[in-house]
Write a protein that holds these residues in place. Structure first.
Motif, PDB file in Angstrom:
ATOM      1  N   ALA A   3       0.849  -1.193   0.000  1.00 38.78           N
ATOM      2  CA  ALA A   3       0.000   0.000   0.000  1.00 38.78           C
ATOM      3  C   ALA A   3       0.883   1.240   0.000  1.00 38.78           C
ATOM      4  O   ALA A   3       1.962   1.242   0.582  1.00 38.78           O
ATOM      5  CB  ALA A   3      -0.896  -0.011   1.231  1.00 38.78           C
ATOM      6  N   ARG A  53      -5.548   8.095  -5.095  1.00 43.28           N
ATOM      7  CA  ARG A  53      -6.475   7.424  -4.176  1.00 43.28           C
ATOM      8  C   ARG A  53      -7.889   7.373  -4.751  1.00 43.28           C
ATOM      9  O   ARG A  53      -8.500   6.311  -4.814  1.00 43.28           O
ATOM     10  CB  ARG A  53      -6.508   8.150  -2.842  1.00 43.28           C
ATOM     11  N   GLU A  54      -8.400   8.514  -5.207  1.00 38.70           N
ATOM     12  CA  GLU A  54      -9.800   8.579  -5.640  1.00 38.70           C
ATOM     13  C   GLU A  54     -10.079   7.665  -6.825  1.00 38.70           C
ATOM     14  O   GLU A  54     -11.132   7.058  -6.918  1.00 38.70           O
ATOM     15  CB  GLU A  54     -10.158  10.022  -6.006  1.00 38.70           C
ATOM     16  N   LYS A  55      -9.130   7.610  -7.750  1.00 36.85           N
ATOM     17  CA  LYS A  55      -9.347   6.787  -8.947  1.00 36.85           C
ATOM     18  C   LYS A  55      -8.842   5.368  -8.726  1.00 36.85           C
ATOM     19  O   LYS A  55      -8.822   4.580  -9.671  1.00 36.85           O
ATOM     20  CB  LYS A  55      -8.620   7.420 -10.137  1.00 36.85           C
ATOM     21  N   SER A  56      -8.388   5.055  -7.510  1.00 40.03           N
ATOM     22  CA  SER A  56      -7.849   3.726  -7.177  1.00 40.03           C
ATOM     23  C   SER A  56      -6.831   3.261  -8.213  1.00 40.03           C
ATOM     24  O   SER A  56      -6.896   2.156  -8.728  1.00 40.03           O
ATOM     25  CB  SER A  56      -8.966   2.688  -7.083  1.00 40.03           C
ATOM     26  N   ARG A  57      -5.898   4.139  -8.527  1.00 45.44           N
ATOM     27  CA  ARG A  57      -4.948   3.802  -9.588  1.00 45.44           C
ATOM     28  C   ARG A  57      -3.851   2.872  -9.102  1.00 45.44           C
ATOM     29  O   ARG A  57      -3.261   2.141  -9.896  1.00 45.44           O
ATOM     30  CB  ARG A  57      -4.337   5.093 -10.145  1.00 45.44           C
ATOM     31  N   PRO A  59      -2.602  -0.411  -7.405  1.00 45.46           N
ATOM     32  CA  PRO A  59      -3.200  -1.712  -7.083  1.00 45.46           C
ATOM     33  C   PRO A  59      -3.198  -1.999  -5.584  1.00 45.46           C
ATOM     34  O   PRO A  59      -4.125  -2.651  -5.081  1.00 45.46           O
ATOM     35  CB  PRO A  59      -2.293  -2.713  -7.818  1.00 45.46           C
ATOM     36  N   GLY A  61      -3.548   0.191  -3.261  1.00 48.49           N
ATOM     37  CA  GLY A  61      -4.317   1.186  -2.533  1.00 48.49           C
ATOM     38  C   GLY A  61      -3.427   2.238  -1.896  1.00 48.49           C
ATOM     39  O   GLY A  61      -2.207   2.097  -1.856  1.00 48.49           O
ATOM     40  N   VAL A  62      -4.059   3.312  -1.419  1.00 42.23           N
ATOM     41  CA  VAL A  62      -3.312   4.377  -0.757  1.00 42.23           C
ATOM     42  C   VAL A  62      -3.643   4.329   0.723  1.00 42.23           C
ATOM     43  O   VAL A  62      -4.794   4.469   1.114  1.00 42.23           O
ATOM     44  CB  VAL A  62      -3.668   5.758  -1.348  1.00 42.23           C
ATOM     45  N   GLU A  63      -2.625   4.113   1.531  1.00 46.56           N
ATOM     46  CA  GLU A  63      -2.859   3.980   2.962  1.00 46.56           C
ATOM     47  C   GLU A  63      -2.879   5.355   3.625  1.00 46.56           C
ATOM     48  O   GLU A  63      -3.677   5.612   4.525  1.00 46.56           O
ATOM     49  CB  GLU A  63      -1.744   3.111   3.553  1.00 46.56           C
TER      50      GLU A  63
END
Lengths: 258, 87
Positions: A3, A53-57, A59, A61-63
């Motif tokens: 992450a 984060r918003e576009k879940s780019r 894989p 995820g953004v912690e």
């Protein structure tokens, strides 16, 4: 894939729309009573991390998205703005007014902060519009021994911690790929930063803001560079009009151009 | 002033007015230019009572907000492009 823990260093600078004036002592530009805002290139890096984060780019995820600024207490304003844009939390490193840090000191500070926060991606603005040094990102990458992609105009995430970055270079673009952890510096065409709206600024007041000092990171603000003199650029000389071709030629001869 | 028929709409109108005022602080021609004009635009519609018309007014105010945000972005982008791209 791990992450992302993104660190976004930001700087409070004189607003881009203000015309800077050199102070009387010729030691720098006048900052008192001048409108300040977040460095525009740093807005791009805040926006990019929020979009990842918003576009879940990514894989994995953004912690965490952490913004950091070193400067006088007013630097907290830009940290609030960054949190209004979507950062999770902020760290303010207190530096006295007038005691500016040099790019190397900032890079050392960021190295310590990166290790403390366990960040694996640092997104910086490519340069600040006051010093225009364009050094901090590169120095930080050197100190950490991480790969760097400067002047990014596109950031894509692939399998297994790989990140592809399209860079703006002279006469075109260049795509580089590296593995996390890494450093990215942003260029103007990366994205369109959102406006920190009033309701979001209100909400951002509830987000955590940590106050630290340089000593917490084991950094001193010693200077290696000395500013000798700061002066305004010379005023532009007005041009003249010529009547016809003969006039142009005689004028050029007069100036010794032909 | 008669009480607003719908308190929820009244709240929305005040909220968008505040947001626009906040935006106006960065307006290129200055806050003193922006504020009276914004006030006039809202006062011109102060007597609306029809809910549909009020909703349309709020939608328009929201549209204006987006336009101003876009204006700020473009102004900054163009200035920086001129300064840093040498184009």
């Amino acid at each position: 894939m791990s992450a992302l823990r993104i660190l976004v260093p930001i700087k409070r600078v004189i607003d881009y729309a203000v015309k800077p004036r050199v102070n009387k002592a010729q030691t720098g530009v006048e900052t008192a009573g001048v409108k300040h805002s977040m460095n525009p290139f740093d807005e791009l890096s805040v926006e990019e991390s929020v979009r990842i984060r918003e576009k879940s780019r990514a894989p994995g995820g953004v912690e965490d998205i952490c913004v950091l600024s070193a400067g006088p207490p007013k630097a907290q304003d830009v940290l609030r703005t960054a949190m209004a844009m979507g950062a999770d939390r902020a760290i303010h490193v207190d530096v006295k007014e007038g005691q500016d840090l040099e790019p190397l000191a900032v890079a050392k500070l960021l190295k310590a902060a990166t290790e403390q926060q366990k960040s694996n991606l640092v997104i910086l603005g490519k340069q600040s519009i006051d010093d225009d040094a364009n050094q901090t990102g590169q120095m930080l990458a050197g100190l950490l021994g991480w790969p760097q992609a400067t002047q990014a105009s596109k950031v894509e995430f692939g399998e297994g911690d790989a990140v592809s970055v399209t860079r703006e270079v002279d006469g075109g673009v260049e795509t580089v790929r590296a593995k996390l952890p890494m450093i990215i510096t942003t260029d103007l065409r990366l994205n369109e930063p959102r406006y920190a709206s009033l309701p979001n600024i209100m909400k951002a007041k509830k987000k955590p803001l940590e106050k630290k000092t340089l000593a917490d990171f084991g950094i001193s603000a010693e200077k290696r560079l000395k500013v000798l003199k700061v002066t305004e650029p010379p005023a532009r000389q007005g041009g003249g009009k010529v009547e016809d071709v003969d006039g142009l030629i005689s004028k050029l001869k007069e100036l010794g151009a032909i | 002033m008669p009480l607003a028929p719908n308190p929820e709409l009244r709240r929305q109108v005040i909220a968008i007015y505040k947001q626009l005022l906040y935006l106006g602080r960065d307006y290129p021609q200055g806050y003193d230019f922006f504020r009276p004009r914004l006030h006039r635009a809202f006062m011109a519609k102060a007597n609306l009572t029809d809910e549909k018309a009020i909703r349309e007014g709020i939608a328009r105010a929201d549209f204006v907000r987006k336009e101003i945000e876009a204006l700020y972005y473009l102004k900054r982008y163009r200035t920086l492009r001129k300064r840093y791209d040498g184009a």
